[in-house]
Design a protein around this motif. Structure first.
Motif, PDB file in Angstrom:
ATOM      1  N   PHE A  33     -30.375   1.593  32.849  1.00 15.61           N
ATOM      2  CA  PHE A  33     -29.969   0.189  32.885  1.00 15.61           C
ATOM      3  C   PHE A  33     -28.747  -0.023  32.008  1.00 15.61           C
ATOM      4  CE2 PHE A  33     -33.956  -1.508  34.678  1.00 15.61           C
ATOM      5  CZ  PHE A  33     -34.790  -0.430  34.479  1.00 15.61           C
ATOM      6  N   TYR A  35     -26.737  -3.283  30.052  1.00 15.80           N
ATOM      7  CA  TYR A  35     -26.824  -4.674  29.626  1.00 15.80           C
ATOM      8  C   TYR A  35     -25.549  -5.052  28.878  1.00 15.80           C
ATOM      9  CZ  TYR A  35     -31.844  -4.606  30.558  1.00 15.80           C
ATOM     10  OH  TYR A  35     -33.059  -4.524  31.170  1.00 15.80           O
ATOM     11  N   GLN A  37     -24.333  -7.791  25.878  1.00 14.23           N
ATOM     12  CA  GLN A  37     -24.847  -8.713  24.870  1.00 14.23           C
ATOM     13  C   GLN A  37     -23.696  -9.367  24.131  1.00 14.23           C
ATOM     14  OE1 GLN A  37     -27.495  -7.046  21.873  1.00 14.23           O
ATOM     15  NE2 GLN A  37     -28.496  -9.032  21.622  1.00 14.23           N
ATOM     16  N   GLN A  41     -26.446 -13.758  21.292  1.00  9.66           N
ATOM     17  CA  GLN A  41     -27.246 -13.951  22.506  1.00  9.66           C
ATOM     18  C   GLN A  41     -28.151 -12.744  22.742  1.00  9.66           C
ATOM     19  OE1 GLN A  41     -26.817 -16.852  24.359  1.00  9.66           O
ATOM     20  NE2 GLN A  41     -25.399 -17.453  22.735  1.00  9.66           N
ATOM     21  N   GLY A  42     -29.128 -12.919  23.623  1.00 13.97           N
ATOM     22  CA  GLY A  42     -29.944 -11.791  24.056  1.00 13.97           C
ATOM     23  C   GLY A  42     -29.182 -10.958  25.071  1.00 13.97           C
ATOM     24  N   PRO A  43     -29.596  -9.707  25.259  1.00 19.67           N
ATOM     25  CA  PRO A  43     -28.919  -8.858  26.262  1.00 19.67           C
ATOM     26  C   PRO A  43     -29.081  -9.428  27.668  1.00 19.67           C
ATOM     27  CG  PRO A  43     -30.265  -7.531  24.777  1.00 19.67           C
ATOM     28  CD  PRO A  43     -30.622  -8.956  24.507  1.00 19.67           C
ATOM     29  N   PHE A  45     -28.827  -8.501  31.732  1.00 12.94           N
ATOM     30  CA  PHE A  45     -28.876  -7.391  32.667  1.00 12.94           C
ATOM     31  C   PHE A  45     -27.590  -7.303  33.487  1.00 12.94           C
ATOM     32  CE2 PHE A  45     -30.578  -4.466  35.694  1.00 12.94           C
ATOM     33  CZ  PHE A  45     -30.132  -4.888  36.940  1.00 12.94           C
ATOM     34  N   TYR A  48     -28.810  -1.505  37.523  1.00 11.40           N
ATOM     35  CA  TYR A  48     -29.921  -0.571  37.411  1.00 11.40           C
ATOM     36  C   TYR A  48     -29.725   0.607  38.359  1.00 11.40           C
ATOM     37  CZ  TYR A  48     -34.574   1.275  38.574  1.00 11.40           C
ATOM     38  OH  TYR A  48     -35.640   2.113  38.828  1.00 11.40           O
ATOM     39  N   ASP A  56     -29.676  -1.969  41.957  1.00 10.16           N
ATOM     40  CA  ASP A  56     -29.502  -3.391  41.644  1.00 10.16           C
ATOM     41  C   ASP A  56     -28.221  -3.539  40.836  1.00 10.16           C
ATOM     42  OD1 ASP A  56     -29.633  -6.055  40.780  1.00 10.16           O
ATOM     43  OD2 ASP A  56     -31.768  -5.973  40.302  1.00 10.16           O
ATOM     44  N   SER A  58     -26.897  -6.807  40.667  1.00  8.11           N
ATOM     45  CA  SER A  58     -26.800  -8.258  40.746  1.00  8.11           C
ATOM     46  C   SER A  58     -26.243  -8.899  39.481  1.00  8.11           C
ATOM     47  CB  SER A  58     -28.171  -8.854  41.058  1.00  8.11           C
ATOM     48  OG  SER A  58     -29.084  -8.550  40.012  1.00  8.11           O
ATOM     49  N   LEU A  91     -24.965  -2.303  26.222  1.00  8.67           N
ATOM     50  CA  LEU A  91     -26.135  -1.491  25.912  1.00  8.67           C
ATOM     51  C   LEU A  91     -26.595  -0.724  27.134  1.00  8.67           C
ATOM     52  CD1 LEU A  91     -28.054  -4.309  24.023  1.00  8.67           C
ATOM     53  CD2 LEU A  91     -27.278  -2.190  22.956  1.00  8.67           C
ATOM     54  N   GLN A  99     -40.630   2.976  38.949  1.00  4.95           N
ATOM     55  CA  GLN A  99     -40.814   1.678  39.580  1.00  4.95           C
ATOM     56  C   GLN A  99     -40.343   0.533  38.716  1.00  4.95           C
ATOM     57  OE1 GLN A  99     -44.909   1.464  40.694  1.00  4.95           O
ATOM     58  NE2 GLN A  99     -44.589   2.533  42.602  1.00  4.95           N
ATOM     59  N   GLY A 100     -39.599   0.839  37.710  1.00 11.93           N
ATOM     60  CA  GLY A 100     -39.140  -0.217  36.830  1.00 11.93           C
ATOM     61  C   GLY A 100     -39.768  -0.088  35.478  1.00 11.93           C
ATOM     62  N   LEU A 101     -39.832  -1.166  34.755  1.00 11.92           N
ATOM     63  CA  LEU A 101     -40.152  -1.042  33.345  1.00 11.92           C
ATOM     64  C   LEU A 101     -41.575  -1.471  33.039  1.00 11.92           C
ATOM     65  CD1 LEU A 101     -36.771  -1.945  31.750  1.00 11.92           C
ATOM     66  CD2 LEU A 101     -37.757   0.253  32.270  1.00 11.92           C
TER      67      LEU A 101
END
Lengths: 116, 107
Positions: A33, A35, A37, A41-43, A45, A48, A56, A58, A91, A99-101
């Motif tokens: 992934f 990211y 930041q 602020q928060g990271p 997305f 992926y 992904d 997006s 990041l 299948q993701g996190l």
């Protein structure tokens, strides 16, 4: 080392310059992934990968942002014609999960990009 | 995507427990509840995650409400090293971070 490695740690670019940010995930990790930041602020997305497939994208803010992971390991995030609003910490994270996190993700320390 | 709501900040004294709440009223049945924390100038670090049952590990405990619409991260004895931004995140495919809770630990 055994963790996620990102390089460079710091990058200063002149506006309009192209930059390439590198991520070395943990060996054998399927998911990767990126990211962004911004300060305070928060990271957010960006994109992926599952192995070499970009499943992904997006979150990429414009077509100036491009990411690749051609052999399913190292990934590069490229930003063309950088703008001041691209200044942020980028990041990278990797995970064993296909299948993701629903398992632990490991983050690198990030690359701080400053566009002047 | 399901969203989470967390307080902006919390303060705690050293060696006391810290309870960090998170509301996620629109959680779906497949969403795991993850907690990460981020120390200054570091990348986020995994703390704990769970689906329905309460979870414990060496770092913290995660208490999940029966209806799964809220959860609480519990740091049993806060230390100065626990001062960080704590993020509560729902995911099935990717982690979507919010603003998190800034935890301040006072000696």
């Amino acid at each position: 080392g055994a963790g996620v490695s990102q390089s460079p740690r710091y990058k200063v670019a002149k506006r309009g310059q192209d930059v390439a940010l590198r991520c070395d995930p943990i060996s054998g990790h399927v998911s990767l992934f990126w990211y962004q930041q911004a300060l305070g602020q928060g990271p957010e997305f960006l994109t992926y990968f599952q192995n070499e497939a970009q499943l992904d994208k997006s979150g990429l803010p414009s077509d100036r942002f491009f990411a690749e992971r051609p052999e399913g390991s190292v990934s590069t995030l490229k930003i063309q014609r950088t703008q001041q609003e691209d200044s942020a910490v980028y990041l990278c994270a990797s995970s064993l999960s296909r299948q993701g996190l629903n398992t632990e993700a490991f983050f690198g320390q990030g690359t701080r990009l400053t566009v002047v | 995507d399901a969203k989470t709501t967390q307080p902006n900040s919390m303060e705690s004294n050293e060696e006391e427990p810290v309870h960090l709440p998170c509301n996620h009223s629109t959680i779906s049945g497949t969403d795991y509840i993850h907690w990460y924390r981020q120390l200054p100038s570091q990348g986020p670090e995994y703390v704990i995650h769970g689906l329905t049952s309460n979870v414990n590990n060496r770092m913290a405990s995660l208490a999940i409400a029966e209806d799964r619409k809220s959860s609480t991260l519990i740091l049993h004895r806060a230390t100065l090293r626990d001062a960080a931004v704590y993020y509560c995140i729902l995911s099935w495919g990717k982690l979507q971070f919010g603003a998190g809770t800034q935890v301040v630990v006072t000696p």
